[in-house]
Design a protein around this motif. Structure first.
Motif, PDB file in Angstrom:
ATOM      1  N   LEU A  41      19.659  33.792  41.097  1.00  0.00           N
ATOM      2  CA  LEU A  41      20.999  34.366  41.543  1.00  0.00           C
ATOM      3  C   LEU A  41      21.779  34.842  40.246  1.00  0.00           C
ATOM      4  O   LEU A  41      22.130  33.931  39.571  1.00  0.00           O
ATOM      5  N   SER A  42      22.182  35.921  40.275  1.00  0.00           N
ATOM      6  CA  SER A  42      23.287  36.503  39.065  1.00  0.00           C
ATOM      7  C   SER A  42      24.291  37.243  39.994  1.00  0.00           C
ATOM      8  O   SER A  42      23.836  38.028  40.770  1.00  0.00           O
ATOM      9  N   VAL A  43      25.283  37.152  39.417  1.00  0.00           N
ATOM     10  CA  VAL A  43      26.423  37.733  39.966  1.00  0.00           C
ATOM     11  C   VAL A  43      27.297  38.274  38.779  1.00  0.00           C
ATOM     12  O   VAL A  43      27.572  37.786  37.510  1.00  0.00           O
ATOM     13  N   SER A  44      27.572  39.723  38.806  1.00  0.00           N
ATOM     14  CA  SER A  44      28.198  40.412  37.865  1.00  0.00           C
ATOM     15  C   SER A  44      29.547  41.007  38.690  1.00  0.00           C
ATOM     16  O   SER A  44      29.432  41.778  39.726  1.00  0.00           O
ATOM     17  N   SER A  45      30.565  41.075  37.758  1.00  0.00           N
ATOM     18  CA  SER A  45      31.852  41.482  38.485  1.00  0.00           C
ATOM     19  C   SER A  45      32.158  42.669  37.619  1.00  0.00           C
ATOM     20  O   SER A  45      31.816  42.820  36.594  1.00  0.00           O
ATOM     21  N   GLY A  46      33.551  43.480  37.903  1.00  0.00           N
ATOM     22  CA  GLY A  46      33.854  44.420  37.298  1.00  0.00           C
ATOM     23  C   GLY A  46      32.789  45.619  37.295  1.00  0.00           C
ATOM     24  O   GLY A  46      32.908  46.649  36.208  1.00  0.00           O
ATOM     25  N   MET A  47      32.042  45.921  38.194  1.00  0.00           N
ATOM     26  CA  MET A  47      31.260  47.015  38.332  1.00  0.00           C
ATOM     27  C   MET A  47      31.897  48.097  39.021  1.00  0.00           C
ATOM     28  O   MET A  47      32.799  48.041  39.818  1.00  0.00           O
ATOM     29  N   GLU A  48      31.411  49.404  38.433  1.00  0.00           N
ATOM     30  CA  GLU A  48      31.755  50.555  39.286  1.00  0.00           C
ATOM     31  C   GLU A  48      30.695  51.440  39.695  1.00  0.00           C
ATOM     32  O   GLU A  48      29.512  51.280  39.007  1.00  0.00           O
ATOM     33  N   SER A  49      30.780  52.174  40.722  1.00  0.00           N
ATOM     34  CA  SER A  49      29.741  52.971  41.266  1.00  0.00           C
ATOM     35  C   SER A  49      29.551  54.388  40.819  1.00  0.00           C
ATOM     36  O   SER A  49      30.428  54.828  40.451  1.00  0.00           O
ATOM     37  N   ILE A  50      28.090  54.612  40.667  1.00  0.00           N
ATOM     38  CA  ILE A  50      28.026  56.073  40.586  1.00  0.00           C
ATOM     39  C   ILE A  50      27.188  56.707  41.514  1.00  0.00           C
ATOM     40  O   ILE A  50      26.206  55.999  42.051  1.00  0.00           O
ATOM     41  N   LYS A  58      35.946  52.074  43.716  1.00  0.00           N
ATOM     42  CA  LYS A  58      36.287  50.838  43.809  1.00  0.00           C
ATOM     43  C   LYS A  58      35.683  49.892  42.843  1.00  0.00           C
ATOM     44  O   LYS A  58      34.626  50.134  41.987  1.00  0.00           O
ATOM     45  N   THR A  59      36.236  48.639  42.349  1.00  0.00           N
ATOM     46  CA  THR A  59      35.635  47.935  41.653  1.00  0.00           C
ATOM     47  C   THR A  59      34.740  47.021  42.440  1.00  0.00           C
ATOM     48  O   THR A  59      35.260  46.306  43.437  1.00  0.00           O
ATOM     49  N   ALA A 123      29.767  43.322  46.961  1.00  0.00           N
ATOM     50  CA  ALA A 123      31.084  42.960  47.608  1.00  0.00           C
ATOM     51  C   ALA A 123      32.280  43.789  46.847  1.00  0.00           C
ATOM     52  O   ALA A 123      32.140  43.924  45.787  1.00  0.00           O
ATOM     53  N   GLU A 124      33.367  43.921  47.457  1.00  0.00           N
ATOM     54  CA  GLU A 124      34.390  44.679  46.831  1.00  0.00           C
ATOM     55  C   GLU A 124      35.276  43.668  46.222  1.00  0.00           C
ATOM     56  O   GLU A 124      35.424  42.621  46.656  1.00  0.00           O
ATOM     57  N   GLN A 125      35.486  43.999  45.119  1.00  0.00           N
ATOM     58  CA  GLN A 125      36.411  43.153  43.854  1.00  0.00           C
ATOM     59  C   GLN A 125      37.938  43.607  44.176  1.00  0.00           C
ATOM     60  O   GLN A 125      38.459  44.434  43.490  1.00  0.00           O
ATOM     61  N   SER A 126      38.586  43.093  45.218  1.00  0.00           N
ATOM     62  CA  SER A 126      39.899  43.375  45.536  1.00  0.00           C
ATOM     63  C   SER A 126      40.717  42.376  44.730  1.00  0.00           C
ATOM     64  O   SER A 126      40.295  41.790  44.045  1.00  0.00           O
ATOM     65  N   ARG A 154      29.161  30.788  40.251  1.00  0.00           N
ATOM     66  CA  ARG A 154      30.551  30.951  40.113  1.00  0.00           C
ATOM     67  C   ARG A 154      30.891  32.370  39.791  1.00  0.00           C
ATOM     68  O   ARG A 154      30.193  32.903  38.857  1.00  0.00           O
ATOM     69  N   ILE A 155      31.806  32.973  40.186  1.00  0.00           N
ATOM     70  CA  ILE A 155      32.186  34.272  39.872  1.00  0.00           C
ATOM     71  C   ILE A 155      33.108  34.523  38.757  1.00  0.00           C
ATOM     72  O   ILE A 155      34.555  33.773  38.846  1.00  0.00           O
ATOM     73  N   ASN A 156      32.910  34.760  37.528  1.00  0.00           N
ATOM     74  CA  ASN A 156      33.775  35.028  36.664  1.00  0.00           C
ATOM     75  C   ASN A 156      34.382  36.662  36.429  1.00  0.00           C
ATOM     76  O   ASN A 156      33.318  37.523  36.328  1.00  0.00           O
ATOM     77  N   ILE A 157      35.451  36.886  36.776  1.00  0.00           N
ATOM     78  CA  ILE A 157      36.157  38.196  36.855  1.00  0.00           C
ATOM     79  C   ILE A 157      36.137  38.947  35.474  1.00  0.00           C
ATOM     80  O   ILE A 157      36.702  38.182  34.536  1.00  0.00           O
ATOM     81  N   ARG A 158      35.467  40.099  35.299  1.00  0.00           N
ATOM     82  CA  ARG A 158      35.855  40.993  34.228  1.00  0.00           C
ATOM     83  C   ARG A 158      36.238  42.226  34.656  1.00  0.00           C
ATOM     84  O   ARG A 158      35.539  42.460  35.853  1.00  0.00           O
ATOM     85  N   HIS A 159      37.078  42.913  33.929  1.00  0.00           N
ATOM     86  CA  HIS A 159      37.551  44.143  34.437  1.00  0.00           C
ATOM     87  C   HIS A 159      36.678  45.277  33.550  1.00  0.00           C
ATOM     88  O   HIS A 159      36.208  45.089  32.369  1.00  0.00           O
TER      89      HIS A 159
END
Length: 160
Positions: A41-50, A58-59, A123-126, A154-159
């Motif tokens: 399992l891998s989780v990546s935050s701060g992603m933008e869609s194309i 949305k992030t 998932a949306e990063q609100s 664990r989800i580590n938030i990056r922008h």
């Protein structure tokens, strides 16, 4: 007619059989314990869609799941849990729990994850999600059919 057998030869053959059967038994136990689906399992935050109008502007949090085992499994749920501190996480007492109802429009849940395949969910990063990840422990949990406990990360938030 009598057969003359040396007791040391019989003892040697008996020991050889006992050792060989013990090794084979241990190998079978090892194969049984290591068989089945293995989930990464891998989780990546701060992603933008194309080219995804549904998520435009949305992030996002992207969840990738890989089955590197020798059997398929079925992904049933994707959830998030918030623990305000490490003590509550150790005690497994989440103060908030969320379910992501349809994390993937293309690969809807329940989804059979075959050997060597990858499933991706979004998932949306609100702002609420970001605040929880910064103040405590925000955990992504993946439930599948071959385990009672979820796979968690664990989800580590990056922008972006």
């Amino acid at each position: 007619m009598s057969i003359n057998t040396d007791t040391s030869t019989i003892t040697l053959v008996a020991w050889w059989g006992a050792i060989l059967s013990t090794i084979i038994f241990c190998w079978d136990v090892y194969k049984w314990r290591t068989s089945g689906p293995k989930i990464r399992l891998s989780v990546s935050s701060g992603m933008e869609s194309i080219n995804m109008p549904l998520y435009e502007g949305k992030t996002l949090i992207l969840v990738n799941v890989t089955n590197y085992g020798d059997r398929p499994t079925t992904i049933t749920h994707l959830a998030l849990k918030f623990f305000p501190n490490w003590i509550s996480r150790l005690r497994k007492k989440a103060s908030k729990a969320f379910i992501v109802p349809q994390p993937s429009p293309a690969q809807q849940l329940p989804y059979e994850l075959k050997q060597g395949t990858v499933w991706s969910g979004i998932a949306e990063q609100s702002a609420d999600i970001e605040a929880m990840a910064k103040t405590g422990h925000l955990i992504c949990e993946l439930y599948h059919s071959h385990r009672d406990k979820p796979e968690s990360k664990r989800i580590n938030i990056r922008h972006p």
